[in-house]
Design a protein around this motif. Sequence first.
Motif, PDB file in Angstrom:
ATOM      1  N   UNK A  16      10.116  36.908 -97.051  1.00 44.75           N
ATOM      2  CA  UNK A  16      10.325  36.065 -95.875  1.00 44.75           C
ATOM      3  C   UNK A  16      11.740  35.490 -95.977  1.00 44.75           C
ATOM      4  N   UNK A  17      12.672  36.119 -95.297  1.00 40.48           N
ATOM      5  CA  UNK A  17      14.091  35.841 -95.510  1.00 40.48           C
ATOM      6  C   UNK A  17      14.479  34.427 -95.104  1.00 40.48           C
ATOM      7  N   UNK A  18      13.927  33.940 -94.013  1.00 41.22           N
ATOM      8  CA  UNK A  18      14.276  32.590 -93.565  1.00 41.22           C
ATOM      9  C   UNK A  18      13.824  31.548 -94.592  1.00 41.22           C
ATOM     10  N   UNK A  19      12.599  31.714 -95.086  1.00 38.06           N
ATOM     11  CA  UNK A  19      12.072  30.798 -96.088  1.00 38.06           C
ATOM     12  C   UNK A  19      12.900  30.867 -97.365  1.00 38.06           C
ATOM     13  N   UNK A  20      13.281  32.081 -97.775  1.00 32.32           N
ATOM     14  CA  UNK A  20      14.080  32.241 -98.986  1.00 32.32           C
ATOM     15  C   UNK A  20      15.452  31.600 -98.809  1.00 32.32           C
ATOM     16  N   UNK A  35      16.949  28.685-101.086  1.00 38.50           N
ATOM     17  CA  UNK A  35      18.221  28.891-101.780  1.00 38.50           C
ATOM     18  C   UNK A  35      19.196  27.769-101.452  1.00 38.50           C
ATOM     19  N   UNK A  36      19.257  27.400-100.182  1.00 39.06           N
ATOM     20  CA  UNK A  36      20.150  26.324 -99.758  1.00 39.06           C
ATOM     21  C   UNK A  36      19.730  24.989-100.357  1.00 39.06           C
ATOM     22  N   UNK A  37      18.426  24.730-100.359  1.00 41.47           N
ATOM     23  CA  UNK A  37      17.922  23.467-100.891  1.00 41.47           C
ATOM     24  C   UNK A  37      18.238  23.330-102.367  1.00 41.47           C
ATOM     25  N   UNK A  38      18.018  24.407-103.128  1.00 47.22           N
ATOM     26  CA  UNK A  38      18.306  24.367-104.561  1.00 47.22           C
ATOM     27  C   UNK A  38      19.787  24.116-104.814  1.00 47.22           C
ATOM     28  N   UNK A  58      21.867  22.536-102.784  1.00 45.65           N
ATOM     29  CA  UNK A  58      22.180  21.170-102.365  1.00 45.65           C
ATOM     30  C   UNK A  58      21.894  20.174-103.478  1.00 45.65           C
ATOM     31  N   UNK A  59      20.824  20.415-104.238  1.00 47.65           N
ATOM     32  CA  UNK A  59      20.493  19.500-105.341  1.00 47.65           C
ATOM     33  C   UNK A  59      21.650  19.399-106.339  1.00 47.65           C
ATOM     34  N   UNK A  60      22.258  20.535-106.653  1.00 46.96           N
ATOM     35  CA  UNK A  60      23.383  20.528-107.580  1.00 46.96           C
ATOM     36  C   UNK A  60      24.605  19.876-106.946  1.00 46.96           C
ATOM     37  N   UNK A  61      24.815  20.132-105.672  1.00 47.65           N
ATOM     38  CA  UNK A  61      25.932  19.511-104.969  1.00 47.65           C
ATOM     39  C   UNK A  61      25.803  17.990-104.996  1.00 47.65           C
ATOM     40  N   UNK A  62      24.597  17.496-104.805  1.00 46.69           N
ATOM     41  CA  UNK A  62      24.376  16.053-104.791  1.00 46.69           C
ATOM     42  C   UNK A  62      24.688  15.415-106.143  1.00 46.69           C
ATOM     43  N   UNK A  63      24.431  16.157-107.229  1.00 44.85           N
ATOM     44  CA  UNK A  63      24.773  15.635-108.554  1.00 44.85           C
ATOM     45  C   UNK A  63      26.282  15.387-108.660  1.00 44.85           C
ATOM     46  N   UNK A  64      27.063  16.302-108.096  1.00 36.06           N
ATOM     47  CA  UNK A  64      28.521  16.155-108.129  1.00 36.06           C
ATOM     48  C   UNK A  64      28.967  15.079-107.153  1.00 36.06           C
ATOM     49  N   UNK A  65      28.312  14.992-106.016  1.00 40.90           N
ATOM     50  CA  UNK A  65      28.634  13.946-105.045  1.00 40.90           C
ATOM     51  C   UNK A  65      28.431  12.567-105.665  1.00 40.90           C
ATOM     52  N   UNK A  66      27.400  12.426-106.494  1.00 40.36           N
ATOM     53  CA  UNK A  66      27.148  11.148-107.163  1.00 40.36           C
ATOM     54  C   UNK A  66      28.339  10.740-108.028  1.00 40.36           C
ATOM     55  N   UNK A  67      28.943  11.726-108.695  1.00 42.67           N
ATOM     56  CA  UNK A  67      30.134  11.439-109.508  1.00 42.67           C
ATOM     57  C   UNK A  67      31.284  10.986-108.618  1.00 42.67           C
ATOM     58  N   UNK A  85      15.784  31.968-106.045  1.00 46.05           N
ATOM     59  CA  UNK A  85      16.393  30.933-105.207  1.00 46.05           C
ATOM     60  C   UNK A  85      17.304  30.016-106.026  1.00 46.05           C
ATOM     61  N   UNK A  86      17.111  29.976-107.345  1.00 48.07           N
ATOM     62  CA  UNK A  86      17.931  29.121-108.202  1.00 48.07           C
ATOM     63  C   UNK A  86      19.322  29.704-108.440  1.00 48.07           C
ATOM     64  N   UNK A  87      19.553  30.913-107.955  1.00 53.29           N
ATOM     65  CA  UNK A  87      20.859  31.540-108.129  1.00 53.29           C
ATOM     66  C   UNK A  87      21.960  30.726-107.455  1.00 53.29           C
ATOM     67  N   UNK A  88      21.613  30.025-106.376  1.00 52.20           N
ATOM     68  CA  UNK A  88      22.608  29.216-105.683  1.00 52.20           C
ATOM     69  C   UNK A  88      23.221  28.162-106.574  1.00 52.20           C
TER      70      UNK A  88
END
Length: 268
Positions: free
Chosen positions: A23-27, A31-34, A36-45, A118-121
């Motif tokens: 299901x490509x849309x769900x994937x 992928x985007x959500x995973x 974003x979590x890493x991006x937010x860690x850097x945004x916190x810095x 999905x964690x590849x992002x």
Amino acid sequence: MADGTVTAYRRMLTAQVRSMTQYRASFAIDLTTQTVFTVLDIVAVLVIFRVTPSLGGFTLKQVLLVSSLAAIGFALADLLVGNVERLRHYVRTGLLDAVLIRPLSALGQLLVLDFAPRRLGRVLFSATLLTVVVSTSDIDWTPSRVLLLAITPLSAALFFSAVFVLTACVAFWWIDSGEFANSLTYGGRDFTSYPVTVFDGLFRRVFGFLLGFGFVGYYPALGILGIPDPLGMPSFFVWGGPFVAGIAALLATVAWRTGLRHYKGAGS
């Protein structure tokens, strides 16, 4: 490893990836959500540096180097090994029994069966961040610093992989150990996102040195930047990452084998 075993793992992995990407849309959303979590860690810095010119005695770029080294190590470990945290689900439901009767490694099966592409992002973003930080930092490159930069993400990934396995093994004795495991895996990730000088007292000694999280990104970053440790530790600490990761991997191996011997089955 025999050809038949490799083929079995490859087919299991292929089936898992196909099921996740069917299901490509769900994937794409996952992928985007995973990522974003890493991006937010850097945004916190970045948010912290909006109110202060330095953190623990380090500039923004220096802290970002520490964060990016830790982030790519954690992202690689989370992609390849992170799904072992579902061990407590396998123990609780009895699915581990089915895994154990197959003529394949139990740990290998767990890693393949729950592989999450999905964690590849997270890996791609962390690698991009590290590339940008390194290329824009004023670093006097020497062969030893290039080598340190090359091996640090790998040793960090090995270290976090060992932490994932070690904390997952607690489920052999304590099934509802999820919060305990997360406090060391994700709590350790948060700790490594900042210089250890930010922390103080017993917390720094336990997480930074006793548990080894200080050798994931902080000390390698000091070696790459060519700056002395404000804590006064020996200069060879910058090369401590691979050794700490090796010790953690050995402990994880012992814990896994001990846990399997302790496990008696869902009906016991």
